[in-house]
Design a protein around this motif. Sequence first.
Motif, PDB file in Angstrom:
ATOM      1  N   ASN A  37       0.817  -1.228   0.000  1.00 25.86           N
ATOM      2  CA  ASN A  37       0.000   0.000   0.000  1.00 25.86           C
ATOM      3  C   ASN A  37       0.842   1.266   0.000  1.00 25.86           C
ATOM      4  O   ASN A  37       0.527   2.235   0.676  1.00 25.86           O
ATOM      5  CB  ASN A  37      -0.979  -0.010   1.176  1.00 25.86           C
ATOM      6  CG  ASN A  37      -1.977  -1.137   1.065  1.00 25.86           C
ATOM      7  OD1 ASN A  37      -2.530  -1.372  -0.003  1.00 25.86           O
ATOM      8  ND2 ASN A  37      -2.180  -1.861   2.145  1.00 25.86           N
ATOM      9  N   GLY A  38       1.926   1.235  -0.753  1.00 25.97           N
ATOM     10  CA  GLY A  38       2.785   2.413  -0.869  1.00 25.97           C
ATOM     11  C   GLY A  38       3.748   2.607   0.281  1.00 25.97           C
ATOM     12  O   GLY A  38       4.539   3.538   0.277  1.00 25.97           O
ATOM     13  N   GLU A  39       3.694   1.721   1.272  1.00 25.76           N
ATOM     14  CA  GLU A  39       4.571   1.820   2.440  1.00 25.76           C
ATOM     15  C   GLU A  39       5.839   0.990   2.220  1.00 25.76           C
ATOM     16  O   GLU A  39       5.750  -0.184   1.866  1.00 25.76           O
ATOM     17  CB  GLU A  39       3.857   1.330   3.701  1.00 25.76           C
ATOM     18  CG  GLU A  39       2.659   2.174   4.089  1.00 25.76           C
ATOM     19  CD  GLU A  39       3.032   3.598   4.458  1.00 25.76           C
ATOM     20  OE1 GLU A  39       4.079   3.794   5.103  1.00 25.76           O
ATOM     21  OE2 GLU A  39       2.279   4.512   4.075  1.00 25.76           O
ATOM     22  N   PRO A  40       7.017   1.580   2.431  1.00 27.48           N
ATOM     23  CA  PRO A  40       8.258   0.811   2.282  1.00 27.48           C
ATOM     24  C   PRO A  40       8.334  -0.346   3.275  1.00 27.48           C
ATOM     25  O   PRO A  40       7.857  -0.249   4.399  1.00 27.48           O
ATOM     26  CB  PRO A  40       9.353   1.834   2.581  1.00 27.48           C
ATOM     27  CG  PRO A  40       8.711   3.161   2.431  1.00 27.48           C
ATOM     28  CD  PRO A  40       7.265   2.973   2.783  1.00 27.48           C
ATOM     29  N   GLN A  41       8.903  -1.425   2.818  1.00 29.55           N
ATOM     30  CA  GLN A  41       9.118  -2.616   3.629  1.00 29.55           C
ATOM     31  C   GLN A  41      10.596  -2.967   3.549  1.00 29.55           C
ATOM     32  O   GLN A  41      11.163  -2.994   2.460  1.00 29.55           O
ATOM     33  CB  GLN A  41       8.266  -3.757   3.078  1.00 29.55           C
ATOM     34  CG  GLN A  41       8.406  -5.059   3.807  1.00 29.55           C
ATOM     35  CD  GLN A  41       7.462  -6.102   3.232  1.00 29.55           C
ATOM     36  OE1 GLN A  41       6.426  -5.800   2.674  1.00 29.55           O
ATOM     37  NE2 GLN A  41       7.846  -7.356   3.359  1.00 29.55           N
ATOM     38  N   GLN A  42      11.245  -3.235   4.681  1.00 35.66           N
ATOM     39  CA  GLN A  42      12.658  -3.599   4.685  1.00 35.66           C
ATOM     40  C   GLN A  42      12.816  -5.088   4.438  1.00 35.66           C
ATOM     41  O   GLN A  42      12.127  -5.905   5.052  1.00 35.66           O
ATOM     42  CB  GLN A  42      13.310  -3.255   6.025  1.00 35.66           C
ATOM     43  CG  GLN A  42      13.583  -1.798   6.202  1.00 35.66           C
ATOM     44  CD  GLN A  42      14.504  -1.545   7.387  1.00 35.66           C
ATOM     45  OE1 GLN A  42      14.683  -2.386   8.258  1.00 35.66           O
ATOM     46  NE2 GLN A  42      15.088  -0.378   7.406  1.00 35.66           N
ATOM     47  N   MET A  43      13.729  -5.420   3.522  1.00 36.21           N
ATOM     48  CA  MET A  43      14.025  -6.814   3.211  1.00 36.21           C
ATOM     49  C   MET A  43      15.494  -6.926   2.834  1.00 36.21           C
ATOM     50  O   MET A  43      16.030  -6.025   2.188  1.00 36.21           O
ATOM     51  CB  MET A  43      13.182  -7.303   2.029  1.00 36.21           C
ATOM     52  CG  MET A  43      11.689  -7.280   2.242  1.00 36.21           C
ATOM     53  SD  MET A  43      10.780  -7.787   0.774  1.00 36.21           S
ATOM     54  CE  MET A  43      11.078  -9.535   0.796  1.00 36.21           C
ATOM     55  N   PRO A  44      16.146  -8.038   3.189  1.00 34.45           N
ATOM     56  CA  PRO A  44      17.497  -8.269   2.683  1.00 34.45           C
ATOM     57  C   PRO A  44      17.442  -8.484   1.172  1.00 34.45           C
ATOM     58  O   PRO A  44      16.568  -9.206   0.686  1.00 34.45           O
ATOM     59  CB  PRO A  44      17.947  -9.547   3.391  1.00 34.45           C
ATOM     60  CG  PRO A  44      16.978  -9.764   4.508  1.00 34.45           C
ATOM     61  CD  PRO A  44      15.701  -9.079   4.105  1.00 34.45           C
TER      62      PRO A  44
END
Length: 85
Positions: A37-44
């Motif tokens: 929903n347009g929100e950044p998500q942290q991932m390796p």
Amino acid sequence: VYQVLENGNGAKVNASDIVNVVITVTDKNGTVLQSTNGEPQQMPASQFGQIHPMLAEGITAMHVGDHFKFYVNLGALQTLRLHRV
């Protein structure tokens, strides 16, 4: 296969980096199946290789600010859009 929609001007991604991505997954008809929903998500960055090897290659081709669209056959899933922020 991926398409560069917008070029950023930041640092290049390494496989060992933690990246912030905005994700939209659609089927081949364009129906949204999953989204942040347009929100950044942290991932390796290396985690994308577990989804599909092509994604790991594409992610490490990105720079901060890039906007890519990936076309991946993951069964019913067809399109994955990633923005590196």
